[in-house]
Design an enzyme around this catalytic site. Sequence first.
Site, PDB file in Angstrom:
ATOM      1  N   GLY A 396       8.709 -50.867  74.570  1.00 56.24           N
ATOM      2  CA  GLY A 396       8.861 -50.866  76.018  1.00 56.24           C
ATOM      3  C   GLY A 396       8.871 -49.464  76.561  1.00 56.24           C
ATOM      4  O   GLY A 396       8.912 -48.469  75.816  1.00 56.24           O
ATOM      5  N   PRO A 398      10.144 -46.008  78.575  1.00 55.45           N
ATOM      6  CA  PRO A 398      11.411 -45.261  78.478  1.00 55.45           C
ATOM      7  C   PRO A 398      12.428 -45.768  79.487  1.00 55.45           C
ATOM      8  O   PRO A 398      12.098 -46.127  80.612  1.00 55.45           O
ATOM      9  CB  PRO A 398      10.984 -43.823  78.798  1.00 55.45           C
ATOM     10  CG  PRO A 398       9.529 -43.761  78.487  1.00 55.45           C
ATOM     11  CD  PRO A 398       8.986 -45.125  78.799  1.00 55.45           C
ATOM     12  N   GLY A 399      13.684 -45.812  79.055  1.00 53.36           N
ATOM     13  CA  GLY A 399      14.762 -46.190  79.948  1.00 53.36           C
ATOM     14  C   GLY A 399      15.016 -47.672  80.066  1.00 53.36           C
ATOM     15  O   GLY A 399      15.848 -48.092  80.877  1.00 53.36           O
ATOM     16  N   GLY A 401      16.300 -49.552  77.712  1.00 51.52           N
ATOM     17  CA  GLY A 401      17.469 -49.952  76.936  1.00 51.52           C
ATOM     18  C   GLY A 401      17.183 -50.371  75.513  1.00 51.52           C
ATOM     19  O   GLY A 401      17.953 -51.130  74.931  1.00 51.52           O
ATOM     20  N   LYS A 402      16.107 -49.864  74.906  1.00 47.76           N
ATOM     21  CA  LYS A 402      15.758 -50.284  73.534  1.00 47.76           C
ATOM     22  C   LYS A 402      16.794 -49.789  72.526  1.00 47.76           C
ATOM     23  O   LYS A 402      17.262 -50.551  71.678  1.00 47.76           O
ATOM     24  CB  LYS A 402      14.361 -49.746  73.177  1.00 47.76           C
ATOM     25  CG  LYS A 402      13.252 -50.243  74.081  1.00 47.76           C
ATOM     26  CD  LYS A 402      11.911 -49.702  73.659  1.00 47.76           C
ATOM     27  CE  LYS A 402      11.840 -48.193  73.772  1.00 47.76           C
ATOM     28  NZ  LYS A 402      12.013 -47.708  75.150  1.00 47.76           N
ATOM     29  N   THR A 403      17.139 -48.499  72.610  1.00 48.94           N
ATOM     30  CA  THR A 403      18.081 -47.939  71.640  1.00 48.94           C
ATOM     31  C   THR A 403      19.466 -48.544  71.808  1.00 48.94           C
ATOM     32  O   THR A 403      20.120 -48.918  70.827  1.00 48.94           O
ATOM     33  CB  THR A 403      18.140 -46.411  71.806  1.00 48.94           C
ATOM     34  OG1 THR A 403      16.820 -45.863  71.669  1.00 48.94           O
ATOM     35  CG2 THR A 403      19.044 -45.800  70.745  1.00 48.94           C
ATOM     36  N   SER A 720      -8.304 -56.437  86.946  1.00 54.77           N
ATOM     37  CA  SER A 720      -7.619 -57.443  87.754  1.00 54.77           C
ATOM     38  C   SER A 720      -7.964 -57.367  89.242  1.00 54.77           C
ATOM     39  O   SER A 720      -7.572 -58.254  90.005  1.00 54.77           O
ATOM     40  CB  SER A 720      -6.101 -57.314  87.589  1.00 54.77           C
ATOM     41  OG  SER A 720      -5.663 -56.054  88.037  1.00 54.77           O
ATOM     42  N   LYS A 763       3.621 -58.302  89.210  1.00 55.96           N
ATOM     43  CA  LYS A 763       2.767 -58.365  90.397  1.00 55.96           C
ATOM     44  C   LYS A 763       3.354 -59.305  91.461  1.00 55.96           C
ATOM     45  O   LYS A 763       3.343 -59.006  92.661  1.00 55.96           O
ATOM     46  CB  LYS A 763       1.367 -58.827  89.999  1.00 55.96           C
ATOM     47  CG  LYS A 763       0.597 -57.822  89.154  1.00 55.96           C
ATOM     48  CD  LYS A 763      -0.754 -58.378  88.719  1.00 55.96           C
ATOM     49  CE  LYS A 763      -1.530 -57.371  87.873  1.00 55.96           C
ATOM     50  NZ  LYS A 763      -2.822 -57.894  87.414  1.00 55.96           N
TER      51      LYS A 763
END
Length: 813
Positions: A396, A398-399, A401-403, A720, A763
């Site tokens: 995902g 940055p920021g 919340g993965k870590t 798109s 979207k």
Amino acid sequence: MKNDYIDELFKDVENSVRLSSAMIEVLPMTDGSNMEEFLFENNPDCPDIIPILPMTGNVLFPGTITPINITRDMSLKLLRKVAASGEYIGVVTQRNDYNDIPSRNDLYDIGSLAQVVKVIDMPNNDVIAILRGSSSFRLGEFVSVKPFLMGEKLQADTADKKDGCTKEERESAKILARKYSAYLKSVNPGDVTIKTLKEIRGPRMLVNFIASHIDIDVASKQKLLEKATFAERIYALIRHTQGLSAMEDLRHEIQEKTRASMDKQQREYFLNQQMHIIQEELGGASNEAEVARLRERASKMLWSDVVAEHFKHEMDKLLRTNSATPDYSVQLNYLNLMLDLPWGRRGSFNSDMAKARKRLDNNHFGLEKVKERILEMMAVLNLTEQRKSPVLCLVGAPGTGKTSLGKSIASALGREYVRVALGGVHDEAEIRGHRRTYVGSMPGRIINGMIKAGVSNPVFVLDEIDKVQTNNFSGDPMAALLEVLDPEQNVAFHDNYLDVDYDLSNVLFIATANSTAGIHPALLDRMEIIEVPGYIMEEKLQIAKQYLVPRQLVDNGFKRGSFVFSVEVLRRMIEDYTRESGVRQLEKTIGKMVRNRAVRVASGDEAPKKIGVDELRPVLGLPLHQSERRGDEPRVAVVTGLAWTQVGGTILFIEACTSKGKGNLTMTGNLGDVMKESATLAYEYIKANASTLGIDNDVFENSNIHIHVPEGATPKDGPSAGITMFTAMVSAFTGRKVRSDYAMTGEITLRGAVTPVGGIREKILAAKRAGITDIVLCEDNRRDVEDITQDYLSGLTFHYVTEMSQVLPQVLI
């Protein structure tokens, strides 16, 4: 003249590498009255910035000539440079031996100025340098470190900076020489140093010669060099000599005691007994206690027979190693590492699904798919005896919340948590460890992480796995990770330092990455990819209210609830001051508002509890981003499209106009190749189906058409916008207006079909924020809409199409 004379002394390579005592023995044979002046130079002519040679294992004293073995490349470069010129270098002893490129703190403050007499290349590829010390100096700060060290030369107030000796110092030097000669005779009556002491006439040279050769540790020698007067140096040497003599007397006494009971069958027993008696006489304990402690710890380990046999073999090697050698401490450290590893020692495991779900919800808002996958894994582990854990990869922006999600997973499962940052790792040895044959070798990050965890089943987060460097000459760390993250292989992970297989199958590995593009395909195949999507406006509002605002209040010295951020304030902060997938910048913005309140409170100003919209601009400045709103009224050839970006969804206006010409198509707005192809497809389809669409064929021969997408500084690409461009061009050719409350997204084909696109959730929410009421989508995107929470869809009407021609009746007026 001095260098020519010394060169004569070292013409013979074999003689030049003998002990320095043998070399200095020759020097006084020439002219004893001038030898001290020959070797001592209190104020040599040299610049304030000089090359620095780190020295290990010894100290160079002024007035002595010492051979050293050169092993470092930077030292060899330095010596070869200055050998021919005769310039002075600073020789400073290193506090430790394990830093190949020492920092300033690794070196002592006082060293000796020296000249390189000769650099000798030996037949066995060793390089020997002969150094002549002349005066002491104080080392300042490093000026540069490449290609070798350069440092500041400062004045040193030491004994070697004094001219001449007093009568008392000369007499004390003679006493020292007699005591040291007596000690050498007791150790080895044939020592050539004894003869050398008789030949030396200068007292300063005599004292420094003894200081250079006395058998004491390097730190004690350094203290001798730093003495302020020769009297202090002499008295310290006398004390060291008396101590060595006492030790030698004790050694003889011990030998006599043990020799009385020794015979041929007791030789091995005698050697161990002698070492034991020596250590007892010194007041210390023998290494038997250390060995007993290792064996006691080993008896409690839950390792396999193969590992137990390997440990026994390494323990036998320790017992055969002399405890005074460096190899002993290396072997001891290795055995301690084996005992520190959690061989089969499992930690606790939370099997309460409801409790785990609650912990995940308390720490993270949304991310339902990720949470469901963790709960599925818990359910499987509860139902089966097989304890192999899956390998997850959270991908995902940055920021998002993965870590922190990895830490929350460990908390939910009740397991230990270990994190290893892989960003910038470029050496395979950082994963697999170094072989023990190398000096300073150590285990890899995986084994070190397991020692830190203390259990064999932790949650092990491999952070930023996509940032591992692969283009280098130190092996491929990404390839080394293949064994770590393959459940079929990591049951026998081999670390080069440990040199025995270690079971990683019980570890729950969680990798994090911003993109899968930088991950090796084979490694990607071994992991289960879980997308961590960017947060939408509604989710950011909830995260800010439930997590970010309370945390910033506490971090900045306030209690929870001290101040209140209204929904409108948070919405304006998200829309106008942050534009990101995650919430990292949002938290920083909230923190800035809270700190502003902290300044006002600390200054004694009145601050209302509720933070209003009118406070945003004075604190945060002008808005950084423009709010997205749909058009106010229907217009010809202006169509609202929907686009996906890394920071979420956005609306996109497509404009078209015709002009007199020959049927040329022009596209502007910093469009990518795929987007340009979509415009070309739409134009060709219109020309091929002009009569069906109600367009006169002559218009293509007499008119040009121009497609423009505003915000030309922003690159745009993707398929798109196909139906949006098609609608804009038809509107331009027919003069029919386009409804401003409609937005659309979908890829087109040359045969007139509308195909599905991605990013539907982002979207749709962007359209809702912009005031759109109707959205045109491909029929195949219906399943994506149904997967979205219904609360986010209120007020929206969806129109699903399969053909391009189905779009026009709904949006054209």
